[in-house]
Design an enzyme around this catalytic site. Structure first.
Site, PDB file in Angstrom:
ATOM      1  CB  SER A  28      -0.828   0.050   1.292  1.00 45.69           C
ATOM      2  OG  SER A  28      -2.131  -0.291   1.055  1.00 45.69           O
ATOM      3  CG  HIS A  59      -3.199  -2.024  -3.726  1.00 52.91           C
ATOM      4  ND1 HIS A  59      -2.419  -3.081  -3.320  1.00 52.91           N
ATOM      5  CD2 HIS A  59      -3.446  -1.297  -2.628  1.00 52.91           C
ATOM      6  CE1 HIS A  59      -2.215  -2.981  -2.027  1.00 52.91           C
ATOM      7  NE2 HIS A  59      -2.834  -1.909  -1.572  1.00 52.91           N
ATOM      8  CG  HIS A  81      -5.008  -7.130   0.204  1.00 51.20           C
ATOM      9  ND1 HIS A  81      -4.858  -6.242  -0.833  1.00 51.20           N
ATOM     10  CD2 HIS A  81      -4.022  -6.868   1.088  1.00 51.20           C
ATOM     11  CE1 HIS A  81      -3.805  -5.469  -0.582  1.00 51.20           C
ATOM     12  NE2 HIS A  81      -3.280  -5.828   0.572  1.00 51.20           N
ATOM     13  CE1 TYR A  83      -8.780  -5.432   1.102  1.00 51.06           C
ATOM     14  CE2 TYR A  83      -7.053  -6.034   2.656  1.00 51.06           C
ATOM     15  CZ  TYR A  83      -7.513  -5.246   1.608  1.00 51.06           C
ATOM     16  OH  TYR A  83      -6.700  -4.280   1.079  1.00 51.06           O
ATOM     17  CD  GLU A  84      -8.367  -7.167  -3.248  1.00 47.73           C
ATOM     18  OE1 GLU A  84      -8.722  -6.760  -4.355  1.00 47.73           O
ATOM     19  OE2 GLU A  84      -7.194  -7.423  -2.953  1.00 47.73           O
ATOM     20  CB  ALA A 111       1.262  -0.122   4.537  1.00 52.40           C
ATOM     21  CG  MET A 209      -5.137  -5.903   6.747  1.00 55.17           C
ATOM     22  SD  MET A 209      -6.338  -4.748   6.063  1.00 55.17           S
ATOM     23  CE  MET A 209      -6.539  -3.611   7.438  1.00 55.17           C
ATOM     24  CB  SER A 210      -0.704  -8.468   2.706  1.00 52.70           C
ATOM     25  OG  SER A 210       0.319  -7.615   3.162  1.00 52.70           O
ATOM     26  CG  ASN A 233      -1.145   2.670  11.111  1.00 55.35           C
ATOM     27  OD1 ASN A 233      -0.921   2.209   9.981  1.00 55.35           O
ATOM     28  ND2 ASN A 233      -1.746   1.976  12.048  1.00 55.35           N
ATOM     29  CG  HIS A 245      -6.444   3.311   2.674  1.00 50.33           C
ATOM     30  ND1 HIS A 245      -5.513   2.313   2.848  1.00 50.33           N
ATOM     31  CD2 HIS A 245      -6.496   3.541   1.339  1.00 50.33           C
ATOM     32  CE1 HIS A 245      -5.023   1.956   1.661  1.00 50.33           C
ATOM     33  NE2 HIS A 245      -5.606   2.681   0.733  1.00 50.33           N
TER      34      HIS A 245
HETATM   35  N1  HPA Z   1      -3.474  -2.723  10.772  1.00 50.32           N
HETATM   36  C1  HPA Z   1      -3.564  -3.559   9.718  1.00 50.32           C
HETATM   37  N2  HPA Z   1      -3.081  -3.283   8.532  1.00 50.32           N
HETATM   38  C2  HPA Z   1      -2.460  -2.103   8.374  1.00 50.32           C
HETATM   39  C3  HPA Z   1      -2.321  -1.183   9.418  1.00 50.32           C
HETATM   40  C4  HPA Z   1      -2.859  -1.515  10.695  1.00 50.32           C
HETATM   41  O1  HPA Z   1      -2.778  -0.765  11.674  1.00 50.32           O
HETATM   42  N3  HPA Z   1      -1.650  -0.123   8.922  1.00 50.32           N
HETATM   43  C5  HPA Z   1      -1.390  -0.389   7.621  1.00 50.32           C
HETATM   44  N4  HPA Z   1      -1.872  -1.594   7.283  1.00 50.32           N
END
Ligand code: HPA
Length: 270
Positions: A28, A59, A81, A83-84, A111, A209-210, A233, A245
């Site tokens: 990301s 993406h 992903h 989740y898609e 990310a 998430m990946s 973050n 996001h």
């Molecule tokens: N959690 C999950 N996936 C992420 C995060 C997060 O805090 N930041 C960027 N991708």
């Protein structure tokens, strides 16, 4: 699954001659690295028959073939992903495809949210190991014997050699890197503070998430793997503010320049 993989492989091979040595997955907000390399060819995922297509903003959804300095590479600009809504076997199909195109080494980037309180947004983390307990294994289902064994060892998914390569390259670039364990959740929602505490108790340093599923599939087929998380973050509950996001993308943009420098160097020395 093997049949589907071969169909995609043939579809790519019809269009591309380049035999990649290194495969790279851009996470990301990190996708514009691919625009800076010597591009030989690109294929949109939508142009590959039977291929899962990424739907996330930021993406791009294409393979980029080219050279980083002298190294032939294949880059996933945008990943698929879980989740898609795709089954895990589809999520890791592109990784397997890149392996079957000849890439023996894989650099995964993402990310991620920091759950180690010593981390700061903008940090890079060398992935030393992962926890994928919260998502189904991509190896569930009939084993693809052509790729690897039914019960693969996972003692060293992230190559110690490549971890050192990353650390040395970072040093040369004057970039400090963290090291840690990546915990994969399904997404697409960010975690709750309680889930982040759980990840921490498990021994995690970053959540995302990946990546872990991709690393498992790549390890199964014998690729040598390394990974870097961009801590965009602090994870929920550690962060004082709501996650978005937008924040993820803003941090990724902020560090894009040093990320590109680091990744270029790593690929040369992989
Ligand atoms: N959690 C999950 N996936 C992420 C995060 C997060 O805090 N930041 C960027 N991708």
């Amino acid at each position: 699954m093997y049949h589907k993989l071969m169909t995609c492989l043939n579809s790519v091979k019809e269009k591309i001659d380049l035999k990649p040595e290194v495969a790279l997955v851009l996470g990301s907000g990190l996708g514009d690295f691919a625009d800076e390399i010597k591009i030989v060819d690109t294929i949109a995922y939508t142009d590959i028959e039977g291929f899962p297509v990424s739907t996330v903003k930021g993406h791009k959804g294409r393979f980029v073939f080219g050279y980083v300095k002298k190294t032939p590479v294949v880059i996933m600009q945008g990943r698929v992903h879980y989740y898609e809504g795709y089954p895990m076997s589809d999520v890791v199909l592109p990784i397997r495809l890149m392996g079957m195109l000849g890439a023996k080494k894989l650099l995964l980037t993402n990310a991620a949210g920091g759950c180690n309180p010593d981390f700061q947004p903008g940090d890079f983390m060398v992935i030393t190991d992962h926890i994928a307990t919260a998502v189904p294994s991509p190896l569930i289902g009939p084993n693809i014997e052509e790729l690897g064994t039914r019960f693969p060892d996972m003692s060293e998914v992230y190559s110690k050699r490549l971890q050192s390569v990353i650390e040395n390259c970072a040093k040369e670039c004057g970039i400090e890197v963290q090291k840690g364990v990546y915990v994969q959740f399904t997404g697409p929602n960010y975690e709750t503070p309680a889930e982040v505490r759980l990840a921490r108790i498990w021994g995690g340093d970053a959540v995302g998430m990946s990546t872990a599923c991709e690393a498992m599939a790549a390890h199964h087929m014998g690729m040598e793997i390394c990974g870097i998380s961009c801590i965009t973050n602090m994870a929920a509950g550690i962060s004082k503010t709501e996650l978005s996001h937008k924040e993820v993308q803003e941090t990724a943009d902020r560090v894009a320049k040093s990320f590109k420098e680091l990744v270029t160097k790593i690929i040369v020395f992989m």
